[in-house]
Structure formats: C-alpha cells, structure tokens
Design a protein around this motif. Structure first.
Motif, PDB file in Angstrom:
ATOM      1  N   GLU A 125      27.059  17.941  34.730  1.00  0.00           N
ATOM      2  CA  GLU A 125      27.392  19.416  34.362  1.00  0.00           C
ATOM      3  C   GLU A 125      27.236  20.196  35.838  1.00  0.00           C
ATOM      4  OE1 GLU A 125      24.787  21.496  31.785  1.00  0.00           O
ATOM      5  OE2 GLU A 125      24.106  19.422  30.752  1.00  0.00           O
ATOM      6  N   LEU A 126      28.088  21.013  35.692  1.00  0.00           N
ATOM      7  CA  LEU A 126      28.155  21.914  37.025  1.00  0.00           C
ATOM      8  C   LEU A 126      27.473  23.280  36.632  1.00  0.00           C
ATOM      9  CD1 LEU A 126      32.365  21.763  37.760  1.00  0.00           C
ATOM     10  CD2 LEU A 126      30.308  20.334  38.827  1.00  0.00           C
ATOM     11  N   VAL A 127      26.998  23.958  37.843  1.00  0.00           N
ATOM     12  CA  VAL A 127      26.188  25.192  37.746  1.00  0.00           C
ATOM     13  C   VAL A 127      26.835  26.134  38.627  1.00  0.00           C
ATOM     14  CG1 VAL A 127      23.997  24.033  36.993  1.00  0.00           C
ATOM     15  CG2 VAL A 127      24.581  24.326  39.519  1.00  0.00           C
ATOM     16  N   THR A 128      26.777  27.310  38.394  1.00  0.00           N
ATOM     17  CA  THR A 128      27.363  28.277  39.278  1.00  0.00           C
ATOM     18  C   THR A 128      26.210  29.242  39.764  1.00  0.00           C
ATOM     19  OG1 THR A 128      29.214  28.244  37.943  1.00  0.00           O
ATOM     20  CG2 THR A 128      28.933  30.317  39.188  1.00  0.00           C
ATOM     21  N   CYS A 129      26.288  29.582  41.086  1.00  0.00           N
ATOM     22  CA  CYS A 129      25.424  30.396  41.692  1.00  0.00           C
ATOM     23  C   CYS A 129      26.246  31.676  42.380  1.00  0.00           C
ATOM     24  CB  CYS A 129      24.392  29.811  42.653  1.00  0.00           C
ATOM     25  SG  CYS A 129      23.137  28.673  42.189  1.00  0.00           S
ATOM     26  N   SER A 130      25.674  32.940  42.377  1.00  0.00           N
ATOM     27  CA  SER A 130      26.385  33.943  42.803  1.00  0.00           C
ATOM     28  C   SER A 130      25.279  34.819  43.432  1.00  0.00           C
ATOM     29  CB  SER A 130      26.783  34.941  41.833  1.00  0.00           C
ATOM     30  OG  SER A 130      27.855  34.337  40.971  1.00  0.00           O
ATOM     31  N   ALA A 131      25.619  35.448  44.721  1.00  0.00           N
ATOM     32  CA  ALA A 131      24.807  36.231  45.389  1.00  0.00           C
ATOM     33  C   ALA A 131      25.583  37.741  45.493  1.00  0.00           C
ATOM     34  CB  ALA A 131      24.609  35.616  46.805  1.00  0.00           C
ATOM     35  N   ASN A 132      24.639  38.913  45.527  1.00  0.00           N
ATOM     36  CA  ASN A 132      25.111  40.170  45.650  1.00  0.00           C
ATOM     37  C   ASN A 132      25.254  40.242  47.080  1.00  0.00           C
ATOM     38  OD1 ASN A 132      25.271  41.030  42.855  1.00  0.00           O
ATOM     39  ND2 ASN A 132      22.910  41.117  43.110  1.00  0.00           N
ATOM     40  N   CYS A 133      26.293  41.130  47.528  1.00  0.00           N
ATOM     41  CA  CYS A 133      26.646  41.318  48.984  1.00  0.00           C
ATOM     42  C   CYS A 133      26.531  42.919  49.028  1.00  0.00           C
ATOM     43  CB  CYS A 133      27.886  40.709  49.336  1.00  0.00           C
ATOM     44  SG  CYS A 133      27.839  38.970  49.262  1.00  0.00           S
ATOM     45  N   VAL A 134      26.738  43.176  50.283  1.00  0.00           N
ATOM     46  CA  VAL A 134      26.915  44.780  50.506  1.00  0.00           C
ATOM     47  C   VAL A 134      28.364  45.250  49.908  1.00  0.00           C
ATOM     48  CG1 VAL A 134      25.582  44.696  52.650  1.00  0.00           C
ATOM     49  CG2 VAL A 134      28.086  44.357  52.915  1.00  0.00           C
ATOM     50  N   MET A 135      28.239  46.637  49.856  1.00  0.00           N
ATOM     51  CA  MET A 135      29.602  47.255  49.458  1.00  0.00           C
ATOM     52  C   MET A 135      30.094  46.705  47.803  1.00  0.00           C
ATOM     53  SD  MET A 135      30.725  49.294  51.942  1.00  0.00           S
ATOM     54  CE  MET A 135      32.073  48.969  52.569  1.00  0.00           C
ATOM     55  N   GLY A 136      29.074  46.080  47.003  1.00  0.00           N
ATOM     56  CA  GLY A 136      29.415  45.718  45.855  1.00  0.00           C
ATOM     57  C   GLY A 136      30.155  44.199  45.684  1.00  0.00           C
ATOM     58  N   GLU A 137      30.283  43.656  46.795  1.00  0.00           N
ATOM     59  CA  GLU A 137      31.064  42.339  46.725  1.00  0.00           C
ATOM     60  C   GLU A 137      29.897  41.280  46.497  1.00  0.00           C
ATOM     61  OE1 GLU A 137      33.670  41.306  50.199  1.00  0.00           O
ATOM     62  OE2 GLU A 137      33.130  43.437  50.729  1.00  0.00           O
ATOM     63  N   ARG A 138      30.494  40.240  45.992  1.00  0.00           N
ATOM     64  CA  ARG A 138      29.732  39.084  45.481  1.00  0.00           C
ATOM     65  C   ARG A 138      30.204  37.691  46.087  1.00  0.00           C
ATOM     66  NH1 ARG A 138      26.202  39.502  41.213  1.00  0.00           N
ATOM     67  NH2 ARG A 138      26.551  37.407  40.355  1.00  0.00           N
ATOM     68  N   VAL A 139      29.530  36.690  46.187  1.00  0.00           N
ATOM     69  CA  VAL A 139      29.973  35.372  46.591  1.00  0.00           C
ATOM     70  C   VAL A 139      29.409  34.447  45.554  1.00  0.00           C
ATOM     71  CG1 VAL A 139      30.486  35.352  49.279  1.00  0.00           C
ATOM     72  CG2 VAL A 139      28.116  34.999  48.261  1.00  0.00           C
ATOM     73  N   SER A 140      30.173  33.412  45.056  1.00  0.00           N
ATOM     74  CA  SER A 140      29.606  32.443  44.060  1.00  0.00           C
ATOM     75  C   SER A 140      30.269  31.014  44.708  1.00  0.00           C
ATOM     76  CB  SER A 140      29.889  32.888  42.741  1.00  0.00           C
ATOM     77  OG  SER A 140      31.612  33.169  42.696  1.00  0.00           O
ATOM     78  N   CYS A 141      29.658  30.116  43.768  1.00  0.00           N
ATOM     79  CA  CYS A 141      30.164  28.801  44.260  1.00  0.00           C
ATOM     80  C   CYS A 141      29.650  27.819  42.933  1.00  0.00           C
ATOM     81  CB  CYS A 141      29.701  28.156  45.530  1.00  0.00           C
ATOM     82  SG  CYS A 141      28.022  27.851  45.556  1.00  0.00           S
ATOM     83  N   GLN A 142      30.112  26.628  42.561  1.00  0.00           N
ATOM     84  CA  GLN A 142      30.169  25.852  41.593  1.00  0.00           C
ATOM     85  C   GLN A 142      29.627  24.356  42.223  1.00  0.00           C
ATOM     86  OE1 GLN A 142      33.046  25.293  38.832  1.00  0.00           O
ATOM     87  NE2 GLN A 142      31.595  26.108  37.027  1.00  0.00           N
ATOM     88  N   GLY A 143      28.777  23.862  41.591  1.00  0.00           N
ATOM     89  CA  GLY A 143      28.270  22.543  41.919  1.00  0.00           C
ATOM     90  C   GLY A 143      27.302  21.963  41.088  1.00  0.00           C
ATOM     91  N   SER A 144      26.912  20.595  41.496  1.00  0.00           N
ATOM     92  CA  SER A 144      25.834  20.255  40.774  1.00  0.00           C
ATOM     93  C   SER A 144      24.501  20.735  41.042  1.00  0.00           C
ATOM     94  CB  SER A 144      25.870  18.442  40.900  1.00  0.00           C
ATOM     95  OG  SER A 144      25.647  18.139  41.986  1.00  0.00           O
TER      96      SER A 144
END
Length: 126
Positions: free
Chosen positions: A40-59
């Motif tokens: 199963e893959l899980v997704t993580c996201s982080a809030n960044c400044v100016m309303g941006e977000r970064v995310s990734c997917q992995g085990s």
C-alpha cells in the motif's frame, strides 16, 4: 462363402472408420499459480508559505509543515526564495548524515544562509 466374409469384413471396417475409432484423451494442463504482492502507498503533505503545499507518495512517509516531506527516504522541501527552505524552519530539525549541508533563506527576505547537519539536527545561521 469367402465372398460374403470378405464383404462383411469390408463393411465392418468401413463402419468402424466412419465412427471415428477410439477418441484421444484431452490434454490436461495444470493451472499456473502466479504469486503477487502488493504494497500500500501512503501520501504525505506539508503546508508551505504563501498557501503552497508539497506532497509525496511511498510506502513510508513523514511531513513537517513549512519545511518538507519525506517518502521512502527522499526529501522534498517547501519552495521558498530561490527554491531554498527557510533557515528558521530547518534549524533544530532532524537530519542525516552528519556533516551534510543545505542552503536556506531567512524569513522576511533577509537573504540566504545555510545549515549544517550536526549530531542529527540542522544547525542553521539565523
């Protein structure tokens, strides 16, 4: 009488050939077992400044708001000035390996600095 026996033998032979003779057994093919694994893959996201977000997917993954996400050991930092993370958010955060460095920016547009990984924590010029 020989003629009758010959005629009877020819007729009997024709009947046997016309019926198809003995049937061949169908070939039995054993089923093929296909082993499959899924992860199963899980997704993580982080809030960044100016309303941006970064995310990734992995085990496996982890996220730190206003800093970065890490999936399967690959870290993606929040975009900031010149695509560097903010020094203030990196300072004191966990890192590896010891001695690695990363450029960073100061909050409020104060220019660029840098961080060094020492004893598992980022030590940044703030």
């Amino acid at each position: 009488m020989n003629r009758r026996w010959v005629s009877l033998a020819v007729l009997l032979g024709a009947v046997l050939v016309g019926c198809g003779g003995v049937e061949a057994e169908p070939e039995v093919v054993p089923p093929v077992s296909v082993a499959s694994t899924s992860q199963e893959l899980v997704t993580c996201s982080a809030n960044c400044v100016m309303g941006e977000r970064v995310s990734c997917q992995g085990s496996t993954c982890s996220a730190t708001d206003y800093s970065h996400v890490t999936c399967d050991g690959v870290t993606t930092f929040c975009p900031t000035c010149d695509d560097h993370p903010y020094c203030e958010f990196l300072h004191g955060g966990s890192c590896a390996p010891k001695g690695s460095t990363i450029p960073c920016c100061f909050l409020g547009g104060g220019g660029e600095g840098g961080c060094v990984c020492g004893n598992g924590e980022w030590i940044c010029t703030i």
